[in-house]
Design an enzyme around this catalytic site. Sequence first.
Site, PDB file in Angstrom:
ATOM      1  N   ARG A 127     -22.539-113.518 -54.079  1.00 30.14           N
ATOM      2  CA  ARG A 127     -23.725-114.321 -54.350  1.00 30.14           C
ATOM      3  C   ARG A 127     -23.807-114.569 -55.851  1.00 30.14           C
ATOM      4  O   ARG A 127     -23.541-113.676 -56.658  1.00 30.14           O
ATOM      5  CB  ARG A 127     -24.996-113.625 -53.855  1.00 30.14           C
TER       6      ARG A 127
ATOM      7  N   GLU B   9     -27.608-123.505 -56.830  1.00 28.30           N
ATOM      8  CA  GLU B   9     -26.697-124.322 -56.024  1.00 28.30           C
ATOM      9  C   GLU B   9     -27.450-125.488 -55.403  1.00 28.30           C
ATOM     10  O   GLU B   9     -28.557-125.292 -54.884  1.00 28.30           O
ATOM     11  CB  GLU B   9     -26.044-123.460 -54.929  1.00 28.30           C
TER      12      GLU B   9
ATOM     13  N   HIS C 127     -19.178-123.482 -53.026  1.00 28.90           N
ATOM     14  CA  HIS C 127     -19.574-122.501 -52.007  1.00 28.90           C
ATOM     15  C   HIS C 127     -18.849-122.790 -50.685  1.00 28.90           C
ATOM     16  O   HIS C 127     -19.470-123.035 -49.652  1.00 28.90           O
ATOM     17  CB  HIS C 127     -21.090-122.509 -51.801  1.00 28.90           C
TER      18      HIS C 127
END
Length: 326
Positions: free
Chosen positions: A237, A266, A285
């Site tokens: 993360r 993000e 991601h």
Amino acid sequence: MKPSIVLYKSIPTDLHQRLAQHFTVNSFDGLTPDNQPELLAALQQAEGLIGSGGKIDQDFLQLAPNLRAASTISVGYDNFDVEALSQRGIALMHTPTVLTETVADTMMALMLSTARRVVELAERVKAGEWQESIGDDWFGVDVHHKTIGILGMGRIGMALAQRAHFGFSMPVLYTSRRPHEAAEQRFGARHCSLDTLLAEADFLCITLPMTEQTYHMIGREQLAKIKSSAILINAGRGPVVDEQALIAALQDGTIHAAGLDVFEQEPLPVDSPLLTLRNVVAVPHIGSATHETRYNMAACAVDNLINALTGTVKENCVNPQVLITH
């Protein structure tokens, strides 16, 4: 009458049909009830919720008074207020096993592409800049036989250690709350303190989830302890790493490079200094983003919701204590 659920992410047709066999499915593109009156009405009746993303907190739960289960199409659940869900007796389901191997593949890809400067060099070739043999200022560094340090020896950490040990003959260091006997027996992994791992690892690989304890676990102080030749890989993360401290360390040569799949914000802002650094490989991601794995994740989430609402849960429940009261 079938229970009503809210589906807020597109899933394959066959999985949608499987949900429809058990529930009245109300489908939406994301969770923005303020802008979708139909979603607000559906939440009022919903007993189940399935999708990914969105912020599921006390305020949101007040919009769904009949909710009994939420199923996220992800392993991570930091966007859910687990305490609030538990207080209301709502089961939270996730998909912790189906993406393990794919995320480990992504981390190896980041290690290789960062160490060997694959992205930089590929862009040079495409730009027509390959006119002669490259000089040593464009050389990369080896991965094989280097020491990998893994923060978090869970499922993904184990899969990464397997690849590193058997595929690249890498000594394995790891930190975790307790020693992992299987990792030590199978991969010769060595359990150590964070300071030892920082000092000895050539590749610092982060697989940790986001919690109060892991927030900014890697900051300026920790980065200063890393080898200047080391490469940081984060597919856990984003907020586990203090991004501003990382940027500074990459700019001043405190560490060699970074391969990043996750970020503090993000999508990554277009003005982020990370996007200007040659020693950074940044991807959006994509840890679990293969056709096969994303399908399997959605299928697992569908099964999880069916099990939660029919009282047949055997695994994948974040807060199993609520099942006792169901």
